[in-house]
Design a protein around this motif. Structure first.
Motif, mmCIF file in Angstrom:
data_model
loop_
_atom_site.group_PDB
_atom_site.id
_atom_site.type_symbol
_atom_site.label_atom_id
_atom_site.label_comp_id
_atom_site.label_asym_id
_atom_site.label_seq_id
_atom_site.Cartn_x
_atom_site.Cartn_y
_atom_site.Cartn_z
ATOM 1 N N TYR A 17 1.734 2.198 -6.473
ATOM 2 C CA TYR A 17 1.919 3.350 -5.607
ATOM 3 C C TYR A 17 1.541 2.941 -4.182
ATOM 4 O O TYR A 17 0.476 2.356 -3.969
ATOM 5 C CB TYR A 17 1.055 4.510 -6.086
ATOM 6 N N LEU A 18 2.398 3.222 -3.199
ATOM 7 C CA LEU A 18 2.063 2.827 -1.839
ATOM 8 C C LEU A 18 2.610 3.800 -0.814
ATOM 9 O O LEU A 18 3.632 4.462 -1.042
ATOM 10 C CB LEU A 18 2.586 1.424 -1.532
ATOM 11 N N ASN A 19 1.884 3.874 0.293
ATOM 12 C CA ASN A 19 2.362 4.621 1.449
ATOM 13 C C ASN A 19 2.451 3.665 2.633
ATOM 14 O O ASN A 19 2.640 2.465 2.444
ATOM 15 C CB ASN A 19 1.474 5.846 1.730
ATOM 16 N N ASP A 20 2.300 4.154 3.842
ATOM 17 C CA ASP A 20 2.489 3.333 5.034
ATOM 18 C C ASP A 20 1.503 2.171 5.127
ATOM 19 O O ASP A 20 1.863 1.088 5.606
ATOM 20 C CB ASP A 20 2.362 4.210 6.280
ATOM 21 N N ASP A 21 0.275 2.367 4.674
ATOM 22 C CA ASP A 21 -0.717 1.299 4.862
ATOM 23 C C ASP A 21 -1.656 1.081 3.673
ATOM 24 O O ASP A 21 -2.555 0.240 3.748
ATOM 25 C CB ASP A 21 -1.554 1.559 6.118
ATOM 26 N N LYS A 22 -1.439 1.791 2.576
ATOM 27 C CA LYS A 22 -2.274 1.576 1.400
ATOM 28 C C LYS A 22 -1.418 1.413 0.154
ATOM 29 O O LYS A 22 -0.326 1.975 0.043
ATOM 30 C CB LYS A 22 -3.271 2.717 1.217
ATOM 31 N N MET A 23 -1.942 0.636 -0.790
ATOM 32 C CA MET A 23 -1.217 0.340 -2.020
ATOM 33 C C MET A 23 -2.203 0.314 -3.186
ATOM 34 O O MET A 23 -3.303 -0.222 -3.067
ATOM 35 C CB MET A 23 -0.530 -1.022 -1.894
ATOM 36 N N GLU B 221 -7.795 -6.907 7.347
ATOM 37 C CA GLU B 221 -7.211 -8.224 7.577
ATOM 38 C C GLU B 221 -7.226 -9.085 6.320
ATOM 39 O O GLU B 221 -6.297 -9.858 6.075
ATOM 40 C CB GLU B 221 -7.953 -8.944 8.710
ATOM 41 N N SER B 222 -8.267 -8.945 5.500
ATOM 42 C CA SER B 222 -8.358 -9.741 4.279
ATOM 43 C C SER B 222 -7.365 -9.301 3.209
ATOM 44 O O SER B 222 -7.098 -10.030 2.256
ATOM 45 C CB SER B 222 -9.784 -9.680 3.719
ATOM 46 N N ASP B 223 -6.795 -8.086 3.345
ATOM 47 C CA ASP B 223 -5.838 -7.556 2.370
ATOM 48 C C ASP B 223 -4.384 -7.711 2.818
ATOM 49 O O ASP B 223 -3.458 -7.485 2.039
ATOM 50 C CB ASP B 223 -6.086 -6.060 2.130
ATOM 51 N N LYS B 224 -4.185 -8.086 4.085
ATOM 52 C CA LYS B 224 -2.842 -8.060 4.671
ATOM 53 C C LYS B 224 -1.849 -8.948 3.926
ATOM 54 O O LYS B 224 -0.740 -8.519 3.606
ATOM 55 C CB LYS B 224 -2.909 -8.470 6.138
ATOM 56 N N GLU B 225 -2.240 -10.165 3.603
ATOM 57 C CA GLU B 225 -1.326 -11.079 2.923
ATOM 58 C C GLU B 225 -0.986 -10.575 1.526
ATOM 59 O O GLU B 225 0.174 -10.628 1.098
ATOM 60 C CB GLU B 225 -1.938 -12.478 2.837
ATOM 61 N N LEU B 226 -1.989 -10.068 0.806
ATOM 62 C CA LEU B 226 -1.765 -9.514 -0.532
ATOM 63 C C LEU B 226 -0.814 -8.323 -0.460
ATOM 64 O O LEU B 226 0.110 -8.203 -1.278
ATOM 65 C CB LEU B 226 -3.098 -9.096 -1.148
ATOM 66 N N PHE B 227 -1.040 -7.433 0.503
ATOM 67 C CA PHE B 227 -0.191 -6.255 0.663
ATOM 68 C C PHE B 227 1.260 -6.665 0.905
ATOM 69 O O PHE B 227 2.188 -6.156 0.265
ATOM 70 C CB PHE B 227 -0.701 -5.407 1.829
#
Length: 242
Positions: free
Chosen positions: A88-94, A121-127
């Motif tokens: 489940y995801l929106n504009d900036d969370k998953m 920043e630590s989640d950006k690549e995973l997202f």
């Protein structure tokens, strides 16, 4: 850093994710049976003319979910028979989790998941990596077309000549809709549509139920984790593919 979620926290975070979504909201869940709270959240979002994409896959929608989602103008409903992922995801969370958007699972099952924040920043690549797969699932899923729920009436008795004739052998192998799908090469949705169009079964509340004609050709009702379903003689596959 990604945050661990248990069942209770996952449900709460999914609610917040829907509530706070702006331009983007994608809900991926093989099974769908929405609670009152989730229906209210989607109804409110729809009233703001915001698009929601819902992707499901493991069984036909029951009439209640069908009627509800059909009434939401800005919901895009898609079907993918191979879907097993829940995300489940929106504009900036998953949220990547084992939890379906299924009321029973939310109230009774032991589930786990992780919350990923694009602004961390630590989640950006995973997202971004996960979003590529979500986009692929979205693009390869088919738009779901609503069909009417067949009614069982006395007219069935007058339509025997147009109904499939299937030998009911005690030695016949009995198959689920998914197994018939694999045998015929058709999607589970199309197999279910054929069975309902031929008045062999229909959806009653959350359960698939055989008609009198369905029982005559060998359909047997079974109870599973997600409600009642029907198994059919293997020979019916030849009728489906005619």
């Amino acid at each position: 850093m990604a945050k661990f979620l248990n069942t209770r926290k996952a449900v709460s975070e999914i609610e917040d994710l829907i509530r706070n979504a702006e331009a983007r909201l994608i809900l991926i869940s093989p099974y769908l049976k929405l609670s009152k709270d989730f229906k209210e959240l989607l109804t409110y979002r729809n009233s703001k003319d915001k698009i929601t994409t819902v992707i499901f896959g493991k069984q036909e929608l029951n009439p209640h979910e069908m009627k509800f989602l059909q009434g939401l103008r800005f919901v895009i409903l898609k079907y993918n028979q191979d879907l097993h992922a829940k995300c489940y995801l929106n504009d900036d969370k998953m949220i990547i989790t084992s939890l379906n958007l299924y009321e029973f699972s939310m109230n009774n099952n032991k589930e786990m998941g992780v919350l990923v924040d694009l602004n961390d920043e630590s989640d950006k690549e995973l997202f971004e990596d996960a979003y590529k797969e979500i986009d692929f699932i979205d693009e390869t899923s088919e738009r779901f077309e609503f069909t009417s729920i067949p009614e069982v009436t006395k007219r069935e008795k007058k339509e025997t000549e147009t109904q499939p004739k299937i030998a009911n052998s005690s030695n016949s192998k009995l198959l689920t809709t998914k197994e018939l799908s694999q045998l015929t090469g058709l999607s589970s949705r199309k197999v279910n549509s054929w069975l309902t169009d031929n008045k062999l079964m229909y959806k009653k509340e959350d359960d698939w139920t055989t008609t009198k004609r369905g029982k005559e050709v060998g359909g047997i009702e079974k109870r599973g984790q997600y409600g009642q379903f029907v198994i059919w003689p293997e020979e019916i596959a030849k009728q489906i593919t005619k």
